[in-house]
Design an enzyme around this catalytic site. Structure first.
Site, mmCIF file in Angstrom:
data_model
loop_
_atom_site.group_PDB
_atom_site.id
_atom_site.type_symbol
_atom_site.label_atom_id
_atom_site.label_comp_id
_atom_site.label_asym_id
_atom_site.label_seq_id
_atom_site.Cartn_x
_atom_site.Cartn_y
_atom_site.Cartn_z
ATOM 1 N N GLN A 220 0.844 -1.198 0.000
ATOM 2 C CA GLN A 220 0.000 0.000 0.000
ATOM 3 C C GLN A 220 0.875 1.242 0.000
ATOM 4 O OE1 GLN A 220 -2.542 0.344 3.450
ATOM 5 N NE2 GLN A 220 -1.125 -0.747 4.776
ATOM 6 N N ASP B 167 -15.075 -4.095 0.433
ATOM 7 C CA ASP B 167 -14.430 -3.525 1.618
ATOM 8 C C ASP B 167 -15.484 -2.869 2.498
ATOM 9 O OD1 ASP B 167 -12.863 -2.366 3.533
ATOM 10 O OD2 ASP B 167 -11.833 -0.977 2.221
ATOM 11 N N ASP C 165 -7.677 0.888 -4.568
ATOM 12 C CA ASP C 165 -8.821 1.145 -3.691
ATOM 13 C C ASP C 165 -9.356 2.537 -4.007
ATOM 14 O OD1 ASP C 165 -10.680 1.349 -1.679
ATOM 15 O OD2 ASP C 165 -9.318 0.763 -0.065
ATOM 16 N N GLU D 187 -11.016 -2.036 -5.651
ATOM 17 C CA GLU D 187 -11.599 -2.214 -4.330
ATOM 18 C C GLU D 187 -12.565 -1.074 -4.013
ATOM 19 O OE1 GLU D 187 -10.162 -2.412 0.356
ATOM 20 O OE2 GLU D 187 -8.712 -2.765 -1.245
ATOM 21 N N HIS E 257 -2.376 -0.097 -4.153
ATOM 22 C CA HIS E 257 -3.463 0.438 -3.330
ATOM 23 C C HIS E 257 -3.859 1.833 -3.813
ATOM 24 C CE1 HIS E 257 -5.605 2.186 0.151
ATOM 25 N NE2 HIS E 257 -6.052 0.961 0.303
ATOM 26 N N GLN F 9 -12.285 -8.392 1.129
ATOM 27 C CA GLN F 9 -11.225 -8.075 2.074
ATOM 28 C C GLN F 9 -11.661 -8.532 3.464
ATOM 29 O OE1 GLN F 9 -8.408 -4.709 4.144
ATOM 30 N NE2 GLN F 9 -9.799 -4.021 2.550
ATOM 31 N N LYS G 197 -10.944 -7.731 6.746
ATOM 32 C CA LYS G 197 -10.288 -6.595 7.397
ATOM 33 C C LYS G 197 -10.035 -6.961 8.854
ATOM 34 C CE LYS G 197 -10.442 -1.649 6.538
ATOM 35 N NZ LYS G 197 -9.717 -1.614 5.275
ATOM 36 N N THR H 262 -5.170 -2.876 8.039
ATOM 37 C CA THR H 262 -5.068 -1.431 7.971
ATOM 38 C C THR H 262 -3.632 -0.971 8.198
ATOM 39 O OG1 THR H 262 -5.799 0.642 9.003
ATOM 40 C CG2 THR H 262 -5.700 -1.284 10.413
ATOM 41 N N CYS H 263 -3.320 0.194 7.627
ATOM 42 C CA CYS H 263 -2.029 0.822 7.888
ATOM 43 C C CYS H 263 -1.898 1.208 9.357
ATOM 44 C CB CYS H 263 -1.878 2.063 7.016
ATOM 45 S SG CYS H 263 -3.229 3.251 7.220
#
Length: 437
Positions: free
Chosen positions: A172, A307, A236, A273, A194, A329, A331, A360-361
């Protein structure tokens, strides 16, 4: 081996928590932060520092299993749990959670993780971030108690055969979508970039911004990629395509745009996404299924990835059952216990929907390593490089954890084979050790 104590320490996550609704409504950047007032409950600013709660499960012999409670960057959006505040939830972990687990056999990972899933305080389930982080610590503790890998503990719990090669990692880029994409290409990342197309401005007035970016991406992959490099592009768009075109999504105008995306990506494949955000799970499933059918009927080969509104295990099951996505996804922080992410991946088996083990980041190195074991145990279609938005660090953490684990499992298998041939016994390996232990 009994669980003796559980400690919790407040800390930082790998990125920030953002008010997605405010950003989609046009909040302007002011350097790294955003101007204006937040609109999602719990936020004090549109962008604020990500928080984590660091959980230690200590066993009777003094060894410790670690896990980190963390929540997604866009907390409170798309049906997700509210913004996670580590200091607020620390007493929950050291109080009711610790009380529920103290004295339990650490080797019973699944039973312990399920106990936390079903724990209620004042009739309410625990925040997904708590269930996520505590289950990671329980997984690490079980692996230590068994003297094996977290992958093997999960595989036993989920009744799977682990992957023998690293699962393809999805990089990402964050907003630095050009330089970071070039880094990914040079490193041969299998799925990228991403791109964070989370506003109408980035998509472009007629969607031209995305098309231009995808065409650039394909050009740079051809120029910088090593011989035989065939990445899969994954972008995304955070519902912005739906904002631009609106329903119905199977009409010619929308399908033609996706065909233009496919052409821009050539000779590489691309998947999109979150093409729209329809406002609820039911309407999102309907919209995604409509778009998927329209693309199939037109012969447009652009897989779509669920998502928004696909957060819990039940959500994943609903999207898969409806055939509303080519990939879902999973998540990870939104599903609660980490074993539930594994179950979500498994639910895709035998269907025409693949599982992307995401996250997630805004996680931590500890949670990222734990998820690498979920990816291996379930042989997911792809898994996310995390945490952070710098790309390199997250990719290193996830890829190296999978490679280290595969190598360890291969060595253990070789010893077992040698011992069987010689008739010698073998001592199990010591508890799993990695940089976050």
């Amino acid at each position: 081996m009994e669980i003796e104590t559980i400690d919790a320490t407040t800390g930082y996550a790998g990125f920030f928590a953002d008010d997605q609704r405010a950003i989609k409504r046009g909040a302007k950047r002011d350097g790294f932060v955003y101007e204006g007032e937040p609109v999602t409950d719990g936020f004090e600013a549109i962008r604020q520092a990500g928080e984590a709660l660091l959980v230690d499960v200590e066993l009777a012999d003094g060894t410790v299993g670690r896990g980190d409670c963390a929540a997604v960057q866009y907390s409170g959006a798309g049906g997700r749990d509210p913004l996670f505040r580590a200091e607020e939830y620390a007493p929950v972990v050291t109080g009711p959670v610790a009380d529920a687990l103290r004295g339990s056999d650490a080797r019973g990972f699944l039973e312990n993780a399920e106990a936390i899933e079903h724990l209620r305080i004042d009739g309410e389930k625990l925040h997904t971030a708590i269930r996520y982080g505590v289950s990671q610590a329980l997984l690490a503790a079980a692996a230590r108690a068994e003297g094996t890998t977290r992958t093997d503990v999960l595989a036993d719990a989920l009744e799977t055969e682990p992957a023998s090669d690293p699962v393809p990692v999805f990089g990402q880029s964050g907003d630095d979508r050009y330089a970071n994409a070039e880094k990914m290409i040079v490193k041969g990342v299998p799925v990228l970039p991403h791109a964070l197309i989370n506003s109408a401005e980035k998509l472009g007035p007629d969607g031209e911004g995305l098309l231009e970016y995808v065409a650039w991406l394909a050009e740079r992959a051809l120029e910088l990629g090593s011989e035989g490099y065939e990445p899969r592009f994954h972008v995304d768009v955070y519902g912005t395509i739906g904002d631009l075109f609106g329903p119905p999504y199977d009409r010619a105008e929308v399908v033609d745009y996706f065909y233009a995306i496919e052409e821009a990506a050539a000779p590489f494949s691309i998947q999109i996404e979150g093409p729209m955000d329809a406002g609820s799970r039911e309407t999102q499933i309907e919209a995604m299924a409509e778009l998927r059918d329209g693309l199939r009927d037109a012969g447009v080969d652009v897989p779509i990835v669920a998502d928004e509104w696909c957060n819990t295990l039940a959500d994943v099951q609903a999207f898969v059952d409806a055939g509303a996505a080519d990939l879902v996804q999973v998540k990870t922080p939104d599903l609660g216990g980490i074993h539930r992410s594994g179950r979500a991946v498994r639910y895709c088996e035998g269907t025409d929907t693949e599982a992307y083990l995401g996250g997630t980041c805004n996680e931590t190195a500890t949670s990222a390593r734990a998820c690498a074991h979920v990816a291996l145990a379930t042989d997911a279609a792809q898994t996310l490089a995390k945490p952070g938005m710098g790309f390199d660090e997250g990719y290193m953490l996830v890829e190296n954890e999978m490679r280290r684990t595969i190598a360890r499992r291969e060595r253990a298998a070789e010893r077992t084979s040698t011992d069987a041939e010689t008739g010698a016994g073998s001592d199990s390996e010591s508890g799993e050790v990695s940089a976050d232990d």
